[in-house]
Design a protein around this motif. Sequence first.
Motif, PDB file in Angstrom:
ATOM      1  N   LYS A  25       0.861  -1.037   0.128  1.00 43.70           N
ATOM      2  CA  LYS A  25      -0.045  -0.083   0.065  1.00 43.70           C
ATOM      3  C   LYS A  25       0.849   1.390   0.086  1.00 43.70           C
ATOM      4  O   LYS A  25       0.379   2.306  -0.293  1.00 43.70           O
ATOM      5  CB  LYS A  25      -0.931   0.141   1.224  1.00 43.70           C
ATOM      6  N   ARG A  32      -2.458   1.609  -3.355  1.00 41.53           N
ATOM      7  CA  ARG A  32      -3.274   1.748  -2.247  1.00 41.53           C
ATOM      8  C   ARG A  32      -4.828   1.465  -2.452  1.00 41.53           C
ATOM      9  O   ARG A  32      -5.453   0.753  -1.622  1.00 41.53           O
ATOM     10  CB  ARG A  32      -3.061   3.069  -1.468  1.00 41.53           C
ATOM     11  N   ARG A  36      -7.262  -2.035  -1.388  1.00 37.15           N
ATOM     12  CA  ARG A  36      -8.528  -1.912  -0.710  1.00 37.15           C
ATOM     13  C   ARG A  36      -9.840  -2.302  -1.410  1.00 37.15           C
ATOM     14  O   ARG A  36     -11.014  -2.051  -1.215  1.00 37.15           O
ATOM     15  CB  ARG A  36      -8.734  -0.495  -0.060  1.00 37.15           C
ATOM     16  N   THR A 123      -3.523  -4.738   8.970  1.00 35.81           N
ATOM     17  CA  THR A 123      -3.805  -3.416   8.524  1.00 35.81           C
ATOM     18  C   THR A 123      -3.717  -2.270   9.349  1.00 35.81           C
ATOM     19  O   THR A 123      -3.607  -0.957   9.105  1.00 35.81           O
ATOM     20  CB  THR A 123      -5.098  -3.305   7.414  1.00 35.81           C
ATOM     21  N   ASP A 125      -6.160  -1.137  10.950  1.00 33.38           N
ATOM     22  CA  ASP A 125      -7.456  -0.206  11.043  1.00 33.38           C
ATOM     23  C   ASP A 125      -8.130  -0.478  12.516  1.00 33.38           C
ATOM     24  O   ASP A 125      -8.072  -1.642  12.764  1.00 33.38           O
ATOM     25  CB  ASP A 125      -8.315  -0.772   9.719  1.00 33.38           C
ATOM     26  N   TRP A 377     -11.316  -4.376   6.286  1.00 41.61           N
ATOM     27  CA  TRP A 377     -11.267  -3.133   7.219  1.00 41.61           C
ATOM     28  C   TRP A 377     -12.606  -2.675   7.129  1.00 41.61           C
ATOM     29  O   TRP A 377     -13.520  -3.087   6.506  1.00 41.61           O
ATOM     30  CB  TRP A 377     -10.375  -1.920   6.346  1.00 41.61           C
ATOM     31  N   ASP A 379     -15.589   0.064   6.962  1.00 39.06           N
ATOM     32  CA  ASP A 379     -15.903   1.292   6.107  1.00 39.06           C
ATOM     33  C   ASP A 379     -17.123   1.833   7.014  1.00 39.06           C
ATOM     34  O   ASP A 379     -18.166   1.277   6.985  1.00 39.06           O
ATOM     35  CB  ASP A 379     -16.650   0.942   4.693  1.00 39.06           C
TER      36      ASP A 379
END
Length: 380
Positions: A25, A32, A36, A123, A125, A377, A379
Motif C-alpha cells: 500500500k 493503495r 482496498r 492493516t 485499522d 477493513w 467502512d
Amino acid sequence: MDRLPQELVLDILSRLPTPSLVQSKSVSRGWRILIRDKALINKHFNRLVDKDPTFILQIRDQPAQNQLYFGDLSCHGNLMIITKKLTMPPLPTFHLVSSCNGLLCFRGTHRSFGLICVYNPFTRDYIELPKLIAEHPSHHVGVLGFGFDASTEKYKVVEVLYKGITRRSSSSIESAVHILSVGSPTWRNLGSFPFHFMWQKSQILVHGKLHWISYPDKNNATNLIMSFDLANEQFLEVPLPDCMISWDRQFHELVVLRGCLSAVSFEDDNEELEIWVMKEYGVRESWVKEFSIGAYVSRLLQPNDEHESLNSSMYYSPKICMRVLSLLTSGGILLEYRSKAVVVYDPHCKKFQDLHLTFEGIPRCFRAVVHVASLNWIDT
C-alpha cells in the motif's frame, strides 16, 4: 501491471501473504486503492479460509500480558511457528472477545472497562465503539457477540446485560439485549429475554447467526443452544441432538467445524468428550456424533511434584481444561489445554501430538482464537 487484465492482477495478488499486500500500500496511491479493492479482499480471504487455520494468541501472563502474536501451522517438523509479534491495539488492558473475517473485537478491562473496539492487527485499522450506558444501574455485563450481517454488509456487536445473577441457574432472570451496527453512533435496545448464557467461550458465529449455550432453568432441565440472527435481530432456539436431552450429559462448548455448528459434550461420570456436528443447519435429525476424544495430559502439563500429582486427575480433566479450536485439512483436531498447550488429536489413530510454540520468551498462559489474517477493513 497496467497492461495486465484486472482479473489476472487480482488472481496474482490474492495468492500473496497478507503482510506483503499490506506493505504494498506504501508503493503509490494506485496500489493503495488496489489493495482496498473489495474484489481482491474477498478473493484473498476465500483462499486463506480453505487452508489450515491460523491464530491470534493473547498472552495472559507477565511481563507480556495482553501481547498479541500471530500463529501459523508449519509443515516443517510439525511445529506451530509464531511468525509475527503483532502491534497492540491502543488499549492499556483488554480481553480478546472473538474474530470475524480478519477483524478482532476487544473489550477493555480495568481502567478502560466498558470500552469496545474492532481492530485489524495487520492493516492496523481501528475503530472505538460508542460506550453502552445501561438503563438500570444493577445491570452488569453478561456476554458480548461480534459478527457480520451479510444482508446489510455491516458488522454488528451484541451485548447482553444481566440483572441480579448470583448463581448459574436462576429461576428469574432479568436481562437486556443491545445491538450496535459498527459505524453507527448509538446502541439500540432490543428488549429483554429469559435466558442466561454461559461464559464467553461458548459464543460462535455460523450461518450469519451468533450462538450461545444457556444455563438450565426452571423451564429447561438441560442446556440449550440459542441463536441470534444478525439480519432480523431475533433469538431462536436451535434443536438439540438426541443425546443432549438428558440429565447426565452437559455441553462443554460450541465450535465451528468445516462451516458447521458443532457441540462438545460429556457425561458427568465419563472423561471422554464427544463432538456432535449439525450437518444441515437447523435440522435436528442432521446431528451426528463425529468424534470422541479421551483423556490426555500434555507434556507441558505433567505434574512437577508429588503434591500436584495427587490432584492431577481432577486438575487435568479434559472436561475442565480442554478447548476444541478447529479441524485441520489432514483430519486432525486442534485442541488447547489449560491455556498452556496446543495439541493435535488424530481421530483415526486415536493418538495425541504436542505442538511446540515458539515465542520471544516462553509465556506460561495464553488464549488462542482462530483467525484469518485478511485485508478486511471497516467502512464507517
